[in-house]
Design a protein around this motif. Sequence first.
Motif, PDB file in Angstrom:
ATOM      1  N   PRO A  39       0.844  -1.198   0.000  1.00 25.69           N
ATOM      2  CA  PRO A  39       0.000   0.000   0.000  1.00 25.69           C
ATOM      3  C   PRO A  39       0.885   1.255   0.000  1.00 25.69           C
ATOM      4  CG  PRO A  39       0.024  -1.021   2.175  1.00 25.69           C
ATOM      5  CD  PRO A  39       0.776  -1.945   1.268  1.00 25.69           C
ATOM      6  N   ASP A  44      -4.987   3.047   1.917  1.00 26.42           N
ATOM      7  CA  ASP A  44      -4.803   1.694   1.349  1.00 26.42           C
ATOM      8  C   ASP A  44      -4.359   0.684   2.398  1.00 26.42           C
ATOM      9  OD1 ASP A  44      -5.318   2.377  -1.218  1.00 26.42           O
ATOM     10  OD2 ASP A  44      -3.215   2.569  -1.829  1.00 26.42           O
ATOM     11  N   TYR A  45      -3.846   1.181   3.516  1.00 26.65           N
ATOM     12  CA  TYR A  45      -3.211   0.283   4.496  1.00 26.65           C
ATOM     13  C   TYR A  45      -4.268  -0.442   5.312  1.00 26.65           C
ATOM     14  CZ  TYR A  45       0.588  -1.446   7.382  1.00 26.65           C
ATOM     15  OH  TYR A  45       1.499  -2.270   7.993  1.00 26.65           O
ATOM     16  N   ILE A  46      -4.211  -1.756   5.301  1.00 30.55           N
ATOM     17  CA  ILE A  46      -5.189  -2.572   6.032  1.00 30.55           C
ATOM     18  C   ILE A  46      -4.542  -3.069   7.331  1.00 30.55           C
ATOM     19  CG2 ILE A  46      -6.528  -4.717   5.938  1.00 30.55           C
ATOM     20  CD1 ILE A  46      -6.475  -4.293   2.794  1.00 30.55           C
ATOM     21  N   ARG A 209      -7.288  -7.837  -1.683  1.00 29.34           N
ATOM     22  CA  ARG A 209      -6.742  -6.647  -2.367  1.00 29.34           C
ATOM     23  C   ARG A 209      -5.602  -7.054  -3.319  1.00 29.34           C
ATOM     24  NH1 ARG A 209      -2.202  -3.551  -1.395  1.00 29.34           N
ATOM     25  NH2 ARG A 209      -2.319  -1.395  -2.119  1.00 29.34           N
ATOM     26  N   PRO A 234       1.337 -10.320   6.501  1.00 28.48           N
ATOM     27  CA  PRO A 234       1.001  -9.974   5.113  1.00 28.48           C
ATOM     28  C   PRO A 234       2.012 -10.481   4.090  1.00 28.48           C
ATOM     29  CG  PRO A 234       0.645  -8.071   6.516  1.00 28.48           C
ATOM     30  CD  PRO A 234       1.287  -9.123   7.376  1.00 28.48           C
TER      31      PRO A 234
HETATM   32  N1  ADE Z   1       0.058  -5.601   1.458  1.00 30.09           N
HETATM   33  C1  ADE Z   1       0.965  -5.911   2.397  1.00 30.09           C
HETATM   34  N2  ADE Z   1       0.626  -5.370   3.571  1.00 30.09           N
HETATM   35  C2  ADE Z   1      -0.513  -4.695   3.385  1.00 30.09           C
HETATM   36  C3  ADE Z   1      -1.366  -3.937   4.241  1.00 30.09           C
HETATM   37  N3  ADE Z   1      -1.114  -3.777   5.533  1.00 30.09           N
HETATM   38  N4  ADE Z   1      -2.452  -3.374   3.698  1.00 30.09           N
HETATM   39  C4  ADE Z   1      -2.707  -3.556   2.407  1.00 30.09           C
HETATM   40  N5  ADE Z   1      -1.972  -4.267   1.561  1.00 30.09           N
HETATM   41  C5  ADE Z   1      -0.876  -4.846   2.048  1.00 30.09           C
END
Ligand code: ADE
Length: 361
Positions: A39, A44-46, A209, A234
């Motif tokens: 992200p 965008d950060y999940i 995503r 992730p």
């Molecule tokens: N890809 C890797 N880590 C991520 C996150 N925290 N949020 C979104 N996409 C990711």
Amino acid sequence: MARKKHDDSGDTGGEVAGDREVVAGERQGEQAWQAALRPRTFADYIGQKELIDNLRVSVQAARDNGWPLDHFLFAGPPGLGKTTLAHVIANELGVNLVVSSGPAIDHKGMLASLLTQLGERDALFIDEIHRLSPIVEENLYPAMEDFRFDLFIGDGPHAKAMAIQLPRFTLLGATTRMGLLSGPLLDRFGFHWQLRYYELDDLTAIVRRSARLIGVTIDGQGAVEIARRARGTPRIANRLLRRVRDFAAVEGDGSINAAVASGALDRLAVDHAGLDALDRGYLGVLCERFDGGPAGVDAIAASLSEERGTLEEVVEPFLLQIGFIARTPRGRVATAAAYGHLGLAAPAKAPSGGSGQGRLF
Ligand code: ADE
């Protein structure tokens, strides 16, 4: 725009194998793949919600007032997003990011060269910051505190001290070993944060995503299956997605559902708890050779012919998190849950492992 002048791989020279299952020839592709899925904004950060909410406030205050952002330190096991956060912060601040790592800054001149690349309010990211040498670390203190770098020109009695004034920059540090950071270095950070393993929902959203970004069709249960086996991480989720996509493309119609994901991950020897061969090897040695422990990490590492650092930084944090091992003053012990996972009968002395498993998924 965030700009990495130094290294665009996300691998900043850390020695411990956070990427332990990636063979050398695959590293380049793997890193490019991970970088492409990163992200770039807070939106965008999940996951890591509390941290992201705090960072949003600090970044907005810095941006709106033209202040440099405080020096921030992120701690946690490999793959949880420490490097990603540095990129997101620089991007959100609209400044350049210079990237390096503790082991790569092997002399004072290297530190000087990184610091003098920085412009006003730029950020310097140092991964594995606990591995800086004492000399380099001492020279970082005045840079962090007073934006000053002390140089000595010449040798012996004729040496002259000279201070270089640096721009007001932000140091973003990352470490897998908070406990190894010196007190004086820790004190100079305005803020530090321990990243947690991701919840299943967040990891599932990350898989969805990533699948969307690479144009792979995946249903909800397929994404859950990959997320459940990704050790709360992730980087691992994205890596497993890539492997499962290969199986789906070669042996199916290219789309991923629970059966495709589960079949592929079984064949890759990633089990239902997300444990791979090294995790199971660790538990097997602890339960069978050391009778459930207590056992010292050096003894376990020797039995597995594995680096102690890999066990401490990669394997053990997750096994602790899911309640399969416990740390005692006399060494590591296997819990009843670990015996159960290996299909072994637990001895009466084995601790229950409590709610460890439930805490994550
Ligand atoms: N890809 C890797 N880590 C991520 C996150 N925290 N949020 C979104 N996409 C990711």
